[in-house]
Design an enzyme around this catalytic site. Sequence first.
Site, PDB file in Angstrom:
ATOM      1  N   THR A 402       0.816  -1.217   0.000  1.00 39.46           N
ATOM      2  CA  THR A 402       0.000   0.000   0.000  1.00 39.46           C
ATOM      3  C   THR A 402       0.857   1.278   0.000  1.00 39.46           C
ATOM      4  OG1 THR A 402      -1.703  -1.164   1.164  1.00 39.46           O
ATOM      5  CG2 THR A 402      -1.853   1.169   1.309  1.00 39.46           C
ATOM      6  N   SER A 468     -10.880  -3.408   5.458  1.00 41.03           N
ATOM      7  CA  SER A 468      -9.541  -2.839   5.314  1.00 41.03           C
ATOM      8  C   SER A 468      -8.996  -2.429   6.677  1.00 41.03           C
ATOM      9  CB  SER A 468      -9.630  -1.612   4.414  1.00 41.03           C
ATOM     10  OG  SER A 468      -8.413  -0.902   4.411  1.00 41.03           O
TER      11      SER A 468
HETATM   12  N1  GLU Z   1      -5.468  -4.685   1.964  1.00 40.69           N
HETATM   13  C1  GLU Z   1      -4.902  -3.923   3.014  1.00 40.69           C
HETATM   14  C2  GLU Z   1      -5.956  -3.132   3.744  1.00 40.69           C
HETATM   15  O1  GLU Z   1      -6.875  -2.670   3.144  1.00 40.69           O
HETATM   16  C3  GLU Z   1      -3.903  -2.992   2.496  1.00 40.69           C
HETATM   17  C4  GLU Z   1      -2.830  -3.759   1.850  1.00 40.69           C
HETATM   18  C5  GLU Z   1      -1.566  -3.547   2.464  1.00 40.69           C
HETATM   19  O2  GLU Z   1      -1.350  -2.510   3.088  1.00 40.69           O
HETATM   20  O3  GLU Z   1      -0.727  -4.408   2.266  1.00 40.69           O
HETATM   21  O4  GLU Z   1      -5.848  -2.941   4.885  1.00 40.69           O
END
Ligand code: GLU
Length: 590
Positions: A402, A468
Amino acid sequence: MLLRTGMSLVLTTVLLTPTAHAGPATPPRLPEQTGHGGAVSSVDPDATQIGIDVLRRGGNAVDAAVATAAALGVTDPFSAGIGGGGYFVYYDAHTGRVSTLDGRETAPHAADENLFVENGSPLPFAEAMTSGLAVGVPGTPRTWQQALRKWGTTSLREAMAPAQDLARRGFVVDQTFQTQIANNADRFGDFTSTRDLFLPGGKPPAVGSVFRNPELADTYRELARTGLASLHGGPIGRDVVRTVQHPPVMPGATRNVRPGKMSLLDLARYRVEERQATHVGYRGLDVYSTGPSSGGGTTVGEALNILESTDLSKMSDVDHLHRFIEATKLSFADRNRWVGDPRYSRVPTDALLSQRFADSRACLINPGAVLPAPVAAGDPHDPRPCGAAAQASPTRQDAENTTHLVVTDRWGNAVSYTLTVEAEGGSGIVVPGRGFLLNNELTDFSFVPVTPGVPDPNLPGPGKRSRSSMAPTIVLDRGELAFVVGSPGGATIITTVTQILTLHVDRKLSLLDAIRAPRASQRNSAVTPAEAAFLASAQAEGLGRLGHRFSQVADIGAATAIERLPDGRWRAVAEPSRRGGGAARVVRTG
Ligand code: GLU
């Protein structure tokens, strides 16, 4: 190049100036800059520069945030891009309001709670993450469009133009970009489209070479020209659907790449949700973030409320960290039990954020000994001192990638925006001819209920958003902007943002020092993952005496922040070393 010290910072800057190679000039990486006219901080120098240029030309924070995000889709495509989703938080200096956009990816309407179940068993995570099944309907382009329409001053076409140009002209490959490809070479090599784009000649592009992505430039142009119609029902959408339903697997590859069921109708129906920001008061400040479908705002907020019952300003570092670790342990137990997409279950957002509930949880903390984990969730509907509602629901491990960017402008508006394609490299699948990776966000769903017999609000469903942890945060002081902050890092986002907030607010560390500080990330497990520098500290030893146990993990997070100084100047701050270090800039220094 990893920027570990002030000396290597200087060397790196010199190496990346135009005199060192024949390619385009790379602006400097800087962990901190102070000045006027607005500020941008992101993980990437080209993206930050593009945001600064927008501000310089008279654009506002939203214009610059979209331009910066679009540029990150070019230079940091393994973390974020138009194939993914995110959460956009905006502070309007004129109204004093904080608003949020939920641009999270949705499951296709053909999905049900058995999306990741095969022959009665959950799919292995490693197989699910590289599949069409894991791809959610992208929300990022609509987030940009909606943010600009509501609060921007420029068109989508203008906001995406500098990134389009960057994709065509190219940028200089740095170590972080190359390493992210190398980390994924195995799965990238299994898709014709991904191999062609990111493994030219069968290997990652060399550090110092120029990387161009003309197909992405054309995609950006087509998106802007059609007002996104090409994605949400038109030719780009058809390419996305074909790719999800028939992933372009290399002939001879042995990987079992399951197709997904996304349809053009799913893309046509996608909507960004405007949601009320989460809010908690903390030591006289007002802390805003994003609500469910993310657990970011509620879980950071609950942890802060738990911490607030103790004066943390004068206690020892060990006692402070003990409180911090226990607070996130408890708030994660509650996140795991109660948070999911609010359209599909009743998420008790207000109750999770109430001081009464936090006090009922803080009561469990023993100042002299660690709380055995996993701990059971509390019941926010009926908070009782030290009460528990359910069995313990442990936190599943997830990817940690991210990107987070922050922008402020000359009018005092601010944006805190976290966006992602989920894992580093998302699903690993580039849309052929379009130059971008598809996300694998649906792996954030629970594949099966985490605690047998306990309702799990995060099971897959048709059109549903997976939970998330993103926590883009804006902090006000008596109605005025104080600072904005956020981090990448999957579920560690929550602990990183909480740690930075308490270090800055309670322990009076500068934002740069709070961002730099070694991290531990307790998410309701018996052992707390922590960075090597944390484990080497005297505090870790002290915590060990209280019964804490740690495991060593690589870098946690790569935060960015901007602070308003009492004299009205902006101070932009970025991670100094993790993930190669970020780029914090102001419009005018001094
Ligand atoms: N899918 C994660 C979330 O929405 C974010 C992905 C990541 O930071 O690796 O929290």
